[in-house]
Design a protein around this motif. Structure first.
Motif, PDB file in Angstrom:
ATOM      1  N   UNK A 128      27.636  39.722  63.477  1.00 16.23           N
ATOM      2  CA  UNK A 128      26.764  38.843  62.704  1.00 16.23           C
ATOM      3  C   UNK A 128      25.805  39.651  61.832  1.00 16.23           C
ATOM      4  N   UNK A 129      25.220  40.691  62.400  1.00 19.61           N
ATOM      5  CA  UNK A 129      24.282  41.511  61.631  1.00 19.61           C
ATOM      6  C   UNK A 129      24.985  42.220  60.472  1.00 19.61           C
ATOM      7  N   UNK A 130      26.204  42.698  60.717  1.00 20.95           N
ATOM      8  CA  UNK A 130      26.931  43.424  59.674  1.00 20.95           C
ATOM      9  C   UNK A 130      27.353  42.501  58.546  1.00 20.95           C
ATOM     10  N   UNK A 131      27.785  41.288  58.883  1.00 24.41           N
ATOM     11  CA  UNK A 131      28.144  40.327  57.835  1.00 24.41           C
ATOM     12  C   UNK A 131      26.930  40.016  56.971  1.00 24.41           C
ATOM     13  N   UNK A 132      25.769  39.764  57.588  1.00 24.78           N
ATOM     14  CA  UNK A 132      24.563  39.469  56.815  1.00 24.78           C
ATOM     15  C   UNK A 132      24.172  40.641  55.930  1.00 24.78           C
ATOM     16  N   UNK A 133      24.384  41.863  56.427  1.00 24.15           N
ATOM     17  CA  UNK A 133      23.967  43.056  55.681  1.00 24.15           C
ATOM     18  C   UNK A 133      24.974  43.443  54.592  1.00 24.15           C
ATOM     19  N   UNK A 134      26.271  43.399  54.909  1.00 25.94           N
ATOM     20  CA  UNK A 134      27.276  43.958  54.007  1.00 25.94           C
ATOM     21  C   UNK A 134      28.043  42.913  53.198  1.00 25.94           C
ATOM     22  N   UNK A 135      28.218  41.737  53.746  1.00 23.99           N
ATOM     23  CA  UNK A 135      29.044  40.726  53.083  1.00 23.99           C
ATOM     24  C   UNK A 135      28.203  39.819  52.190  1.00 23.99           C
ATOM     25  N   UNK A 136      27.106  39.312  52.702  1.00 27.79           N
ATOM     26  CA  UNK A 136      26.280  38.367  51.953  1.00 27.79           C
ATOM     27  C   UNK A 136      25.486  39.112  50.879  1.00 27.79           C
ATOM     28  N   UNK A 137      25.813  38.842  49.613  1.00 24.92           N
ATOM     29  CA  UNK A 137      25.212  39.570  48.492  1.00 24.92           C
ATOM     30  C   UNK A 137      24.043  38.834  47.858  1.00 24.92           C
ATOM     31  N   UNK A 138      23.597  37.761  48.486  1.00 21.26           N
ATOM     32  CA  UNK A 138      22.454  37.040  47.953  1.00 21.26           C
ATOM     33  C   UNK A 138      22.860  35.869  47.091  1.00 21.26           C
ATOM     34  N   UNK A 139      21.965  35.530  46.138  1.00 17.29           N
ATOM     35  CA  UNK A 139      22.107  34.317  45.347  1.00 17.29           C
ATOM     36  C   UNK A 139      21.932  34.662  43.870  1.00 17.29           C
ATOM     37  N   UNK A 140      22.707  33.989  43.014  1.00 18.18           N
ATOM     38  CA  UNK A 140      22.565  34.111  41.563  1.00 18.18           C
ATOM     39  C   UNK A 140      22.689  32.729  40.943  1.00 18.18           C
ATOM     40  N   UNK A 141      22.033  32.501  39.809  1.00 17.60           N
ATOM     41  CA  UNK A 141      22.155  31.178  39.160  1.00 17.60           C
ATOM     42  C   UNK A 141      23.545  30.976  38.577  1.00 17.60           C
ATOM     43  N   UNK A 142      24.003  29.746  38.573  1.00 16.85           N
ATOM     44  CA  UNK A 142      25.341  29.425  38.085  1.00 16.85           C
ATOM     45  C   UNK A 142      25.504  29.817  36.621  1.00 16.85           C
ATOM     46  N   UNK A 143      24.403  29.859  35.862  1.00 17.76           N
ATOM     47  CA  UNK A 143      24.480  30.248  34.454  1.00 17.76           C
ATOM     48  C   UNK A 143      24.940  31.693  34.293  1.00 17.76           C
ATOM     49  N   UNK A 144      24.796  32.497  35.340  1.00 13.37           N
ATOM     50  CA  UNK A 144      25.193  33.911  35.275  1.00 13.37           C
ATOM     51  C   UNK A 144      26.554  34.160  35.918  1.00 13.37           C
ATOM     52  N   UNK A 145      27.340  33.093  36.088  1.00 10.95           N
ATOM     53  CA  UNK A 145      28.614  33.238  36.798  1.00 10.95           C
ATOM     54  C   UNK A 145      29.527  34.273  36.153  1.00 10.95           C
ATOM     55  N   UNK A 146      29.727  34.225  34.851  1.00 15.70           N
ATOM     56  CA  UNK A 146      30.659  35.142  34.195  1.00 15.70           C
ATOM     57  C   UNK A 146      30.250  36.589  34.423  1.00 15.70           C
ATOM     58  N   UNK A 147      28.976  36.896  34.235  1.00 13.85           N
ATOM     59  CA  UNK A 147      28.499  38.264  34.443  1.00 13.85           C
ATOM     60  C   UNK A 147      28.630  38.668  35.905  1.00 13.85           C
ATOM     61  N   UNK A 148      28.326  37.724  36.808  1.00 15.09           N
ATOM     62  CA  UNK A 148      28.405  38.025  38.236  1.00 15.09           C
ATOM     63  C   UNK A 148      29.841  38.290  38.670  1.00 15.09           C
ATOM     64  N   UNK A 149      30.781  37.485  38.160  1.00 22.33           N
ATOM     65  CA  UNK A 149      32.187  37.695  38.515  1.00 22.33           C
ATOM     66  C   UNK A 149      32.653  39.079  38.088  1.00 22.33           C
ATOM     67  N   UNK A 150      32.329  39.475  36.855  1.00 30.22           N
ATOM     68  CA  UNK A 150      32.754  40.790  36.363  1.00 30.22           C
ATOM     69  C   UNK A 150      32.099  41.898  37.173  1.00 30.22           C
ATOM     70  N   UNK A 151      30.807  41.757  37.454  1.00 25.48           N
ATOM     71  CA  UNK A 151      30.097  42.792  38.211  1.00 25.48           C
ATOM     72  C   UNK A 151      30.668  42.933  39.620  1.00 25.48           C
ATOM     73  N   UNK A 152      30.908  41.831  40.284  1.00 24.95           N
ATOM     74  CA  UNK A 152      31.428  41.884  41.646  1.00 24.95           C
ATOM     75  C   UNK A 152      32.860  42.401  41.676  1.00 24.95           C
ATOM     76  N   UNK A 153      33.680  41.990  40.704  1.00 25.75           N
ATOM     77  CA  UNK A 153      35.071  42.450  40.658  1.00 25.75           C
ATOM     78  C   UNK A 153      35.145  43.965  40.484  1.00 25.75           C
TER      79      UNK A 153
END
Length: 422
Positions: free
Chosen positions: A83-108
């Protein structure tokens, strides 16, 4: 720390990964975008991600790099640590939906180091304070196309509050492959050696410029119910019909009657593998002769032979990549071959699509790695193609001629077989 052997599917991805320059290892990332139900909360998303890792061993697996030796997999077994590792390594936080395109490219494009981190991560997209979508990035060691659907379904069930027990994973499959499944792996090795020994020889490299990277996204305009109805008149599978069309176009444009082909197999033929979340896909090699797909002959007359040739090859798809490398080393001048990846919904999958004109968009693929001639067929509600070419002798006009030939034959086959309903 107890570790376990890897499956041949995991080893295949690992060996390919080691051939990619470190700065481009993001190419092993698979991206998913999930719409979230109304009323979803961020804590519920986090809890569902923990539940996914708890259910599927591949999502809580890291890998031990043993250099030239076989890597090993090691799993987080302690629930509090998980549980601690998932919260630390998997969950990357929150971004507004308006930034979806930039977020997708950055995460990919962000590399996942599977020796130190869990092999997936997720970014929550919100509209104001309301969670609406989830970007999920998974390393290809973790999942293939079939596994992607299983992960999404299980996530939604967990998000709805359902409790899901642990499922068999790659650890169990690796132990089976080293035991009862060993005979199948040896048979696959023999198939690879025989096929490469019989393959056409590669042409001498031409001097001059490097081959072009050319891509084409093709909307054939054929709804899947129409494609399946046409297929039902042949006694073959839609996958084999597409392979026959692919090969006929290659024959016509190269003037050569015989080619080494590679078809991607999901290797989900047993109860253990059927619903497993891991990477199981591997290439199955086969030699295609012009007699099998006879250019100019009605497609319905030739596809049965292609179907059984294709079926026989797919039985030998699960094979150690090190054995495959040894087979290639024995035949260093064998042709690189032509690769084919069918991803097709079965008959009965709902589709309201109607026949449309063919549309083609050409582009330069971002990925430099992978097969140098590759056709991906996606058939969910309609039939679409993605053609990627980086092969000597294939320039833009020749690729365009290939695309035209394939789409024309598919449309002729589908529409003719469905008259008078269309």
């Amino acid at each position: 720390m107890e570790t376990y052997p890897v499956t041949v599917g995991q080893l295949s991805v690992w060996r390919e990964l080691m051939e990619i320059p470190p700065e481009r290892r993001w190419e092993a990332n698979i991206q998913w975008l999930w719409d979230l139900p109304e009323g979803t909360t961020e804590p519920a998303v986090r809890a569902a991600l923990v539940g996914l890792a708890r259910r599927h061993g591949s999502l809580r697996t890291r890998y031990v790099d043993n250099g030239a030796a076989l890597p090993r997999q090691w799993l987080i077994e302690d629930d509090d640590e998980l549980e601690a590792t998932v919260h630390e390594q998997v969950c990357q936080g929150v971004a507004p939906i308006a930034e979806q395109a930039e977020a997708e490219l950055r995460e990919q494009r962000a590399v996942i180091d599977v020796t130190t981190h869990l092999p997936f991560r997720a970014l929550l997209l919100t509209d104001g304070d309301r969670p609406v979508r989830l970007i999920v990035i998974a390393h290809h060691l973790t999942a293939d196309g079939v596994a992607a659907m299983i992960v999404r379904e299980d996530f939604m069930r967990l998000l709805a509050g359902e409790r899901l027990p642990p499922a068999p994973g790659p650890r169990e499959l690796a132990l089976e492959q080293q035991g009862a499944g060993d005979g199948r792996l040896r048979s696959a090795e023999r198939h690879w050696r025989r096929t490469l020994a019989a393959a056409p020889r590669a042409a001498a490299p031409a001097s001059g410029a490097a081959p072009q990277r050319i891509g084409a996204r093709v909307r054939t305009g054929i709804p899947m119910p129409m494609a399946h109805a046409a297929t039902a008149t042949t006694g073959a599978s839609l996958s084999s019909i597409l392979l026959a069309v692919y090969h006929r176009a290659i024959c016509e444009l190269t003037g050569e009657p015989r080619h080494l082909m590679f078809s991607l197999s999901n290797n989900r033929y047993g109860d253990l593998q059927a619903d497993m979340v891991t990477s199981l896909v591997q290439w199955a090699p086969l030699i295609m002769e012009a007699e099998l797909s006879r250019p100019g002959a009605p497609l319905a007359e030739v596809v049965e032979k292609v179907h059984w040739k294709h079926f026989s090859a797919l039985k030998h798809a699960a094979c150690s990549p090190d054995a495959i490398a040894a087979a290639h080393a024995e035949q260093p001048d064998a042709d690189a071959g032509y690769h084919y990846n069918p991803m097709l919904a079965p008959p009965g999958f709902p589709s309201d699509d109607v026949p449309m004109p063919t549309a083609v968009e050409y582009y330069e693929p971002a990925r430099a790695s992978g097969p140098n001639f590759y056709i991906i067929v996606r058939g969910l509600t309609s039939l679409d193609l993605d053609v990627r070419v980086n092969r000597p002798g294939w320039d833009a006009p020749r690729v365009a001629a290939f695309v035209d030939r394939v789409t024309h034959e598919l449309n002729t086959f589908a529409r003719t077989a469905n008259v008078p309903s269309v």
